[in-house]
Design an enzyme around this catalytic site. Structure first.
Site, PDB file in Angstrom:
ATOM      1  N   ILE A 153      22.741 -25.503  49.165  1.00 20.21           N
ATOM      2  CA  ILE A 153      23.788 -26.166  49.924  1.00 20.21           C
ATOM      3  C   ILE A 153      23.778 -27.633  49.523  1.00 20.21           C
ATOM      4  O   ILE A 153      22.772 -28.148  49.035  1.00 20.21           O
ATOM      5  CB  ILE A 153      23.618 -26.007  51.452  1.00 20.21           C
ATOM      6  N   ASP A 154      24.903 -28.293  49.699  1.00 22.30           N
ATOM      7  CA  ASP A 154      25.050 -29.657  49.219  1.00 22.30           C
ATOM      8  C   ASP A 154      24.051 -30.610  49.865  1.00 22.30           C
ATOM      9  O   ASP A 154      23.565 -30.366  50.976  1.00 22.30           O
ATOM     10  CB  ASP A 154      26.465 -30.170  49.508  1.00 22.30           C
ATOM     11  N   LYS A 155      23.799 -31.704  49.187  1.00 21.64           N
ATOM     12  CA  LYS A 155      22.858 -32.718  49.671  1.00 21.64           C
ATOM     13  C   LYS A 155      23.155 -33.123  51.114  1.00 21.64           C
ATOM     14  O   LYS A 155      22.254 -33.157  51.955  1.00 21.64           O
ATOM     15  CB  LYS A 155      22.924 -33.953  48.762  1.00 21.64           C
TER      16      LYS A 155
END
Length: 343
Positions: A153-155
């Site tokens: 999942i994105d930062k």
């Protein structure tokens, strides 16, 4: 697993491997011939292929193999994998583990943590933490060192992730992602009120031609990969809404790109235009209110809230749910208070 496991087997990011500044005295020369002399073991065919897939840029711009370099041109070559991906430093970073057994673990990733080391983020990542806390985690396909990861999942997205602790679990979970039998829901705070309140967003997601970091939606299958997001409006808050998104596929930035596509970018998502006032008159006390809400959640308002899958060994269905993190909850409560005060 060579197929579309969420954000893991896709070449969703490009990492800079080479940066070459052309000498002042360099004569005009085709860029493919120039790079043959500068890059060891790089054939002209490989260089041309890299140029064709936009991995080579000149002064930050896309280029062609026929381009003739000029003195002081800055040439960058970027690839889908980090240049130091076999050099992962173990780091004692605390992990919030919600479930663990011999095969896998489920953790709650905080916003701001990068999942895998990459250019500009070699330290402090989830993988650095995993390598420290768990020995002998399995790698991914083709020998790439991504310990335990079957998805990402994105930062700046928070929430639940599953990590494989054995090769068997890695293979089994990756198959579930490919077959879309993993159940994942996200909570998103978006600009505007979706109409209809329940629906499905589809399209081919691919990199924007104007900004390679941004994904966009195409109706042409040659420009992207098919993606499906089911959404349900949970709460209407006049200018924003709390929306549940259920992923059928798992493309890079899928929810962020899909919601922007239907006119409802994530609240404070700078990459997709949600970091400015998109509903309401952006002046006076309302502008000050929104600015304060942005400060409460200085990232895109997206949280991986639930995760369900079949356990690789027991074949038992496991279901997990997580609370909204404090920054998301604070911004949501602020919008609720604004609505209450206006009624």
């Amino acid at each position: 697993m060579t197929e579309d496991v969420e954000e893991f087997t896709e070449d969703d990011e490009l990492y800079e491997h080479h940066r070459i500044v052309v000498d002042k005295g360099q004569s005009l020369l085709r860029i493919d011939r120039f790079l043959m002399d500068r890059l060891p073991n790089a054939s002209r065919t490989k260089i041309q292929a890299a140029i064709d897939v936009d991995s080579v840029r000149v002064n930050g711009n896309l280029t062609k193999a026929s381009y003739k370099i000029k003195p002081l041109d800055v040439i960058t070559i970027s690839l889908p994998h980090p240049p130091r991906e076999t050099d992962i430093k173990p780091e004692n970073i605390p992990l919030t583990i919600v479930f663990e057994d011999d095969e896998l673990l489920v953790l709650n990733k905080p916003a701001g943590m990068v999942v895998h080391p990459a250019h500009g983020n070699w330290d402090g990542t989830l993988v650095n933490a995993l390598v420290y806390h768990f020995q002998h985690l399995p790698t991914s396909r083709n020998g790439n060192i991504r310990p335990g990861l079957v998805h990402r999942i994105d930062k700046d997205t928070s929430g639940l992730m599953v990590i494989a602790k054995t090769e068997y679990a890695m293979t089994h979970l990756a198959r579930q992602f490919f077959e879309h039998t993993i159940e994942r829901t996200y909570n998103a705070l978006v600009w505007g009120i979706p109409n209809p309140p329940v629906g499905t967003i589809t399209g081919f997601i691919g990199r924007s031609v104007r900004d390679r970091k941004v994904q966009t939606i195409y109706d042409d299958e040659t420009k992207g990969k098919w993606a499906v997001t089911h959404y349900r409006t949970l709460e209407e808050l006049r200018y924003v809404a709390l929306v549940q998104c259920k992923l059928e596929t798992g493309r890079t930035h899928q929810i962020r790109a899909h919601l922007k596509h239907i006119g409802h970018p994530l609240f404070n998502d700078a990459m997709y235009g949600g970091d400015r006032i998109l509903r309401g008159n952006p002046v006076g006390s309302y502008k000050a209110f929104v600015d304060n809400a942005f400060k409460l959640i200085p990232r895109q308002a997206l949280h991986a809230k639930s995760l369900g899958f079949t356990h690789p060994r027991t074949r038992q269905w496991l279901q997990f749910d997580s609370d909204l993190p404090s920054d998301f909850q604070a911004a949501l409560d602020k919008w609720r208070k604004l609505l209450d005060n206006s009624q």
